[in-house]
Design a protein around this motif. Structure first.
Motif, short mmCIF file in Angstrom:
data_model
loop_
_atom_site.label_atom_id
_atom_site.label_comp_id
_atom_site.label_asym_id
_atom_site.label_seq_id
_atom_site.Cartn_x
_atom_site.Cartn_y
_atom_site.Cartn_z
N ASP B 335 0.82 -1.16 0.04
CA ASP B 335 -0.02 0.03 -0.11
C ASP B 335 0.96 1.21 0.05
O ASP B 335 1.71 1.58 1.11
N GLU B 337 0.08 4.20 0.39
CA GLU B 337 -0.30 5.27 1.49
C GLU B 337 0.21 4.95 2.62
O GLU B 337 0.77 5.72 3.73
N LYS B 338 0.63 3.35 3.03
CA LYS B 338 1.37 3.08 4.15
C LYS B 338 2.93 3.45 4.16
O LYS B 338 3.59 3.51 4.98
N LYS B 340 3.98 6.05 2.20
CA LYS B 340 4.44 7.50 2.00
C LYS B 340 5.01 8.11 3.37
O LYS B 340 6.01 8.90 3.41
#
Lengths: 419, 419
Positions: B335, B337-338, B340
């Motif tokens: 992911d 998002e994890k 970033k």
């Protein structure tokens, strides 16, 4: 630990101390009482050493002896069940070849007859592809490498050691000749008593990386520093005295004469042309120096290949690897009169020549020997080579010879009769 | 030593620090100012590390990853001179592939295109047959081994870590799931700052055998003891944070699930079927445990073989070595998002999945990465694999990425256009 305690009275048998069935170094992590480590010295205890001698690389830094990129040489096989071949030990007990292996804590045995592998067995922690430490068997490789350089005119046996290693000027080796370190006839203060931690050999072990160095230790921490500090006692050239520092000096002469590390030289001159099956390795000191006196680990089969190379007058794998003159010089032996004073009761009439033990028996057998029962036994007359790794609880071949040597000679006789 | 002093201001170049021409560890013994040793920590200094990373086995204990008895798999060759392929660095400088190698202290590079070895160069102390330490490249092997066990139903990513290693109950991993250590989304107090000797990673190094242990040290001296002592901070599963202890926990799960050492498992599952050219090795802690987070050394070609295995969906040397689902799961990535919040400015839009770095770029490239510039770069679209070993003075890929990644992408583009 109870096993170890029992060993102090009467060593437990090979079966009782099998590292696999005892579970040494099994589990993640291994149980504290089944852990073998370098720092606490447990790797030198019995039965821990039965695991350690097949796993040196996990305990100390090593340098690889590359086998090259080619295929392994073929060891043709012709299995013969020689386990029942009978002998009588030096103290008069009936023995068989198989029982000899068990009684002397063999980790592996390979027997070649007329170039064919007729018998191969593994015990303990050893596997066909795993290297086992040869300890003083290493010396015989060092001697052969020196012999090769002698035939090439790069090492002169009559020259002073200091021609090659001037830094040894002020040491015991300052007035020694190369042939005296080859044949171990130097006069040295150095003592080699494995059971006495105050013996100089323990200083050598601390220097070469095979014993932990205590925090407040102020002795030499490299092989070179240890050699430079050796003191003379007695005269050079008079008598054989088995002292590992001679081989480490010889290894230094080899490095200086060849411009190569011992590991690269062994790889280039023997391991690659011989078609070794696996890489070998030396343990090294804190600055990367190989222990030329005791640090070589090889597989059993590669040890057998080297023995067969010697038996074939240096020829193996379709090429002349070691000049025949080097082999013949070793096989001819040294001076038994210089050997006699050393008092090896199990080796009557023997001699020591260029890092090999020469029996001068009726078959002209000669040997490489490691202190826990490792060895190569070359019997030219019987066209037999025995390569053996072992982890005998007693550090000294006086514990092996009374059982192994009669068994080897009986096997040679049986094979000669059978052929 | 003057070289090292200069490096503190502006690191000397790869040519200036070539360990061969500088004479590191040459001579018998090597000169004191050209000696690389473990005990004094010099092996981690620059430029000493340029020698050390190609000679780990001489510095610390290791365990072998056997390549098996079979022949090496064939890497077919089709030399292409890609050295002049142009790129632009992230900071806007013109670059070529060859200059990139020099500027980022490459010790060796192997490029495969459509399964053929098109470019292979060695620098520094590396040779084709010598293993170089991969450091965190090791993690990607551990991840793939874990993936194999997942497909076999022996490891459940959703299970608590303590299902496999109950001793971690009171540690940070006591309430973590297996997939959280696979993807490094655990919440840990542990810090990984290579330049700060007080960072936890230095404790891990002392425990795993890659840093000397001071005489009065009372911290953990084995990997297991170090893992058990880890403390939680924050939450599990929320964000990626690159912390090597996760991989060491994953390695422990693998050992418990397979009943095998990491070295034997890698040998059996990958090294032997892949037809590796040389044995690999892990450095081990004081009780023989492999560093699954950073301890693997391999030859460059074997690293390339593994990269090609991944590119081929797990198939190589005529057989399915890694289940394709394991490869595809990695290639698909985690992911972003994890990922970033971790703030890797050179890897925008990337993710971390099962111990691999996934770029999510137009070619779907993914990477194994070691901290001194070691790596595997798999570009599925361009059918390209780059295997690289390096000894960059800066411990961190922020020092490599701005130069290497544009060069890799430019090469991929050139090869795609050319095909």
């Amino acid at each position: 630990m109870s096993v170890a305690a029992a060993a102090n009275q009467h060593p437990a048998s090979a079966t009782e101390t099998d590292p696999e069935s005892l579970g040494w170094m099994k589990g993640f992590p291994p149980a504290p009482d089944r852990t073998v480590a370098f720092q606490d010295g447990s790797f030198r205890s019995f039965p821990e050493l039965r695991w350690a001698w097949s796993n040196i690389r996990q305990l100390v830094p090593t340098v690889n002896v590359w086998r090259g990129a080619g295929p392994a040489s073929v060891l043709s096989r012709e299995d013969q069940d020689i386990g029942a071949v009978a002998s009588v030990t030096m103290d008069g007990r009936p023995m068989t070849f198989a029982k000899m292996l068990e009684e002397t804590y063999a980790d592996g045995i390979a027997v070649l007859h007329q170039g064919k592998l007729i018998y191969e067995r593994y015990f303990g922690a050893l596997k066909p592809h795993k290297p086992h430490i040869g300890m003083s068997v290493t010396k015989s490789f060092t001697g052969v490498l020196a012999g090769i350089l002698v035939t090439e005119g790069r090492v002169d046996p009559q020259a002073p050691v200091t021609d090659y290693v001037p830094e040894l000027k002020a040491s015991a080796f300052g007035d020694a000749r190369v042939h005296e370190v080859m044949d171990m006839t130097t006069g040295l203060e150095y003592t080699e008593v494995y059971t006495d931690r105050n013996s100089h050999v323990w200083g050598l072990r601390r220097a070469n990386g095979m014993a932990p160095i205590p925090p407040d230790y102020d002795g030499p921490t490299t092989i070179f520093d240890f050699l430079v500090a050796q003191k003379k006692q007695g005269e050079h050239g008079k008598a054989f005295a088995y002292k590992t520092v001679n081989t480490d000096v010889l290894a230094w002469i080899i490095r200086r004469a060849s411009g190569m590390t011992l590991s690269d030289l062994l790889s280039e001159r023997i391991w690659t042309p011989m078609g070794a099956e696996e890489d070998a390795h030396y343990h090294v000191d804190r600055i990367g120096t190989e222990s030329g006196g005791g640090g070589l680990s090889t597989t059993l089969r590669d040890l057998a290949r080297f023995g067969e190379t010697m038996r074939n007058h240096g020829r193996f794998n379709g090429r002349q690897i070691v000049p025949s003159s080097v082999v013949e010089d070793i096989a001819r032996g040294g001076d038994p009169e210089k050997f006699k004073p050393a008092g090896y009761t199990t080796l009557p009439g023997a001699s020591y020549r260029n890092q090999w033990w020469v029996t001068h028996n009726a078959h002209g057998a000669y040997m490489a020997r490691g202190v826990h029962g490792q060895g190569i036994y070359v019997d030219p007359k019987a066209e037999m080579v025995i390569a053996r790794y072992a982890s005998h609880p007693v550090a000294g071949n006086a514990a092996n010879d009374p059982v192994t040597l009669p068994a080897y000679m009986a096997l040679a006789k049986a094979l000669t009769a059978g052929g």
